[in-house]
Design a protein around this motif. Sequence first.
Motif, PDB file in Angstrom:
ATOM      1  N   ILE A 143      11.778  -1.648  -3.666  1.00 28.23           N
ATOM      2  CA  ILE A 143      12.359  -0.650  -4.575  1.00 28.23           C
ATOM      3  C   ILE A 143      12.658   0.640  -3.817  1.00 28.23           C
ATOM      4  N   ARG A 144      11.773   1.012  -2.894  1.00 27.54           N
ATOM      5  CA  ARG A 144      12.006   2.225  -2.094  1.00 27.54           C
ATOM      6  C   ARG A 144      13.294   2.125  -1.292  1.00 27.54           C
ATOM      7  N   ALA A 145      13.634   0.922  -0.825  1.00 30.99           N
ATOM      8  CA  ALA A 145      14.862   0.743  -0.036  1.00 30.99           C
ATOM      9  C   ALA A 145      16.110   1.028  -0.852  1.00 30.99           C
ATOM     10  N   ALA A 146      16.006   0.990  -2.183  1.00 28.40           N
ATOM     11  CA  ALA A 146      17.168   1.285  -3.028  1.00 28.40           C
ATOM     12  C   ALA A 146      17.425   2.782  -3.160  1.00 28.40           C
ATOM     13  N   TRP A 147      16.505   3.621  -2.683  1.00 26.19           N
ATOM     14  CA  TRP A 147      16.690   5.077  -2.774  1.00 26.19           C
ATOM     15  C   TRP A 147      17.379   5.578  -1.511  1.00 26.19           C
ATOM     16  N   PRO A 148      18.578   6.146  -1.616  1.00 25.25           N
ATOM     17  CA  PRO A 148      19.362   6.511  -0.418  1.00 25.25           C
ATOM     18  C   PRO A 148      19.026   7.892   0.133  1.00 25.25           C
ATOM     19  N   GLY A 149      17.776   8.210   0.300  1.00 22.28           N
ATOM     20  CA  GLY A 149      17.384   9.513   0.827  1.00 22.28           C
ATOM     21  C   GLY A 149      15.895   9.527   1.120  1.00 22.28           C
ATOM     22  N   ARG A 150      15.407  10.665   1.572  1.00 21.61           N
ATOM     23  CA  ARG A 150      13.983  10.774   1.876  1.00 21.61           C
ATOM     24  C   ARG A 150      13.183  11.052   0.615  1.00 21.61           C
ATOM     25  N   VAL A 151      11.878  10.833   0.690  1.00 23.57           N
ATOM     26  CA  VAL A 151      10.949  11.082  -0.408  1.00 23.57           C
ATOM     27  C   VAL A 151       9.862  12.016   0.104  1.00 23.57           C
ATOM     28  N   ARG A 152       9.631  13.076  -0.631  1.00 26.14           N
ATOM     29  CA  ARG A 152       8.567  14.015  -0.268  1.00 26.14           C
ATOM     30  C   ARG A 152       7.262  13.556  -0.909  1.00 26.14           C
ATOM     31  N   ILE A 153       6.228  13.352  -0.108  1.00 23.50           N
ATOM     32  CA  ILE A 153       4.948  12.841  -0.593  1.00 23.50           C
ATOM     33  C   ILE A 153       3.905  13.949  -0.558  1.00 23.50           C
ATOM     34  N   VAL A 154       3.299  14.202  -1.687  1.00 20.42           N
ATOM     35  CA  VAL A 154       2.207  15.180  -1.809  1.00 20.42           C
ATOM     36  C   VAL A 154       0.940  14.400  -2.139  1.00 20.42           C
ATOM     37  N   ARG A 155       0.023  14.306  -1.191  1.00 20.76           N
ATOM     38  CA  ARG A 155      -1.202  13.540  -1.397  1.00 20.76           C
ATOM     39  C   ARG A 155      -2.243  14.384  -2.121  1.00 20.76           C
ATOM     40  N   VAL A 156      -2.905  13.796  -3.103  1.00 21.05           N
ATOM     41  CA  VAL A 156      -4.036  14.420  -3.777  1.00 21.05           C
ATOM     42  C   VAL A 156      -5.261  13.543  -3.551  1.00 21.05           C
ATOM     43  N   LYS A 157      -6.424  14.061  -3.906  1.00 24.00           N
ATOM     44  CA  LYS A 157      -7.669  13.350  -3.637  1.00 24.00           C
ATOM     45  C   LYS A 157      -7.775  12.114  -4.505  1.00 24.00           C
ATOM     46  N   ALA A 158      -8.213  11.012  -3.894  1.00 23.29           N
ATOM     47  CA  ALA A 158      -8.383   9.753  -4.619  1.00 23.29           C
ATOM     48  C   ALA A 158      -9.752   9.695  -5.269  1.00 23.29           C
ATOM     49  N   ALA A 159      -9.810   8.989  -6.395  1.00 27.37           N
ATOM     50  CA  ALA A 159     -11.080   8.799  -7.081  1.00 27.37           C
ATOM     51  C   ALA A 159     -12.005   7.944  -6.219  1.00 27.37           C
ATOM     52  N   ALA A 160     -13.266   8.292  -6.217  1.00 18.08           N
ATOM     53  CA  ALA A 160     -14.239   7.573  -5.401  1.00 18.08           C
ATOM     54  C   ALA A 160     -14.747   6.349  -6.137  1.00 18.08           C
ATOM     55  N   ASP A 161     -14.978   5.307  -5.397  1.00 22.79           N
ATOM     56  CA  ASP A 161     -15.584   4.097  -5.948  1.00 22.79           C
ATOM     57  C   ASP A 161     -17.067   4.126  -5.603  1.00 22.79           C
ATOM     58  N   THR A 162     -17.906   4.319  -6.614  1.00 20.90           N
ATOM     59  CA  THR A 162     -19.336   4.446  -6.369  1.00 20.90           C
ATOM     60  C   THR A 162     -19.981   3.134  -5.944  1.00 20.90           C
ATOM     61  N   GLY A 163     -19.334   2.008  -6.290  1.00 12.86           N
ATOM     62  CA  GLY A 163     -19.895   0.712  -5.936  1.00 12.86           C
ATOM     63  C   GLY A 163     -21.091   0.312  -6.777  1.00 12.86           C
ATOM     64  N   VAL A 164     -21.412   1.107  -7.793  1.00 13.59           N
ATOM     65  CA  VAL A 164     -22.546   0.809  -8.663  1.00 13.59           C
ATOM     66  C   VAL A 164     -22.075  -0.062  -9.814  1.00 13.59           C
ATOM     67  N   ALA A 165     -22.786  -1.122 -10.107  1.00 12.45           N
ATOM     68  CA  ALA A 165     -22.410  -2.005 -11.206  1.00 12.45           C
ATOM     69  C   ALA A 165     -22.502  -1.257 -12.530  1.00 12.45           C
ATOM     70  N   PRO A 166     -21.549  -1.482 -13.445  1.00 15.02           N
ATOM     71  CA  PRO A 166     -21.585  -0.768 -14.728  1.00 15.02           C
ATOM     72  C   PRO A 166     -22.742  -1.256 -15.593  1.00 15.02           C
ATOM     73  N   LEU A 167     -23.209  -0.370 -16.460  1.00  9.80           N
ATOM     74  CA  LEU A 167     -24.241  -0.753 -17.423  1.00  9.80           C
ATOM     75  C   LEU A 167     -23.592  -1.505 -18.572  1.00  9.80           C
ATOM     76  N   VAL A 168     -24.330  -2.453 -19.121  1.00 10.72           N
ATOM     77  CA  VAL A 168     -23.784  -3.366 -20.117  1.00 10.72           C
ATOM     78  C   VAL A 168     -24.744  -3.430 -21.302  1.00 10.72           C
ATOM     79  N   SER A 169     -24.172  -3.335 -22.495  1.00  4.34           N
ATOM     80  CA  SER A 169     -24.929  -3.665 -23.702  1.00  4.34           C
ATOM     81  C   SER A 169     -24.449  -5.023 -24.192  1.00  4.34           C
ATOM     82  N   ILE A 170     -25.332  -5.812 -24.757  1.00  3.10           N
ATOM     83  CA  ILE A 170     -24.964  -7.171 -25.134  1.00  3.10           C
ATOM     84  C   ILE A 170     -25.472  -7.486 -26.535  1.00  3.10           C
ATOM     85  N   ARG A 171     -24.616  -8.152 -27.311  1.00  3.41           N
ATOM     86  CA  ARG A 171     -24.994  -8.621 -28.634  1.00  3.41           C
ATOM     87  C   ARG A 171     -24.987 -10.138 -28.611  1.00  3.41           C
TER      88      ARG A 171
END
Length: 419
Positions: free
Chosen positions: A185-213
């Motif tokens: 899809i990017r190849a269909a854009w006939p010009g440059r793209v300005r990229i502004v990077r922001v901080k990514a969300a961290a993956d804690t790697g902790v298993a989620p808590l679960v309630s069960i019925r």
Amino acid sequence: MTWLVPSALAIAGVASVIAIALHFIARSRPVAEPLPTARFIPPNPVHARSRSFALTDLLLLAVRMAALLAIGLAVAAPAISGRGRVERIVMADRSRDVADIAEVRDSLRALGAGSVIIPFDSAAAGADPRALADETASDARGSVSAALARAIRVAASAPASTDSVELVLVSPLAREELDNATLRIRAAWPGRVRIVRVKAAADTGVAPLVSIRATSNDAVAAGLALMGVVAPNASVRVVRGSLFPDDSVWATSAGRVLVHWPASEAFADWPPRAVIDAVGGVASNSGTMVARFPRLWVLDGPAVARWSDGTAAAVEQRVGNGCIRHVGILIDEASDVTLRAPFRRFVSALLGPCGGARVTDGPAAATVAALAGSGPLATTSALRDVSTQTSRWTPWLFMLGALLLIGELALRRSVTRTA
């Protein structure tokens, strides 16, 4: 100024040269005059010829050329573009991959007013900057492909006064936001793209808590208890019986996952399979279980687990800001399959956040460079579909050409009478 059919200019030029050449080689017959002494001329045929290169009837030639040029310009369809006006289109990431949506809003303010803002997560449905006023980001996975496709459509309908378009991507560019179609899809854009990077969300790697019925001695409940993730009022709820209306309402809140995993056929109203059979294994993104599982239902939706033949064993359904996962895997209560390590690995994907577990690491530097590209901004003439465009000058130029042709006809008749 640009031309929608530039080849018409060359055709008009060739036609004008041909008109000048025909004007040069046109012959004029002299006027017959009575000559009384013609009886003294011998009765032999006279074949003497004379050639003259004197250019005559200049006004007639000028009118003809003007008519040809006017018609050529009309077919070429001139279009006047904007003089240096640049429109900025900003793709603003509001997905779960963004650590702080306020950082995205700050980046938009730094870019300045007057930009067209396209918020996106897994989809980019419209240019609505108010979507970024939410206190929290969406919990859906981001899709740069969806954002690029939407931005290209918006750019193609830019005002005629626009000369070029600047495309800006504000995103952490987590690897899960890119797919196999992104660079195409990017190849269909006939010009440059300005990229502004922001901080990514961290993956804690902790298993989620679960309630069960579930009922007492439930096999799945026993397996989850061994994982040490069972807790009251958790963000993930596993229901081993029938769903109640308040379950669906609970699942609409952001970050909540409702797992409907019926313990028996009586607790599900899904469409039955035409032929009930059994398979020897099921796999999710986090692991595989091998056992003899009966298959009773047909599940429709994005698959989060699949049988060994590739059909869906569990699907995900978006509900508000959360999701419901329907799991059509019947566990034999007498077996110990849920007490083993393969079950714990397999079920991790079913208990993860909506859209699947995060992949927070960024793409390769070469991929980022390919997204940004190089060169000038995209021009509006390169973005629009020329086959569907029209020029407001074409009707007037055709009218001028018709008037000149009428004038040429009248002028040619007057020249013939005077000759």
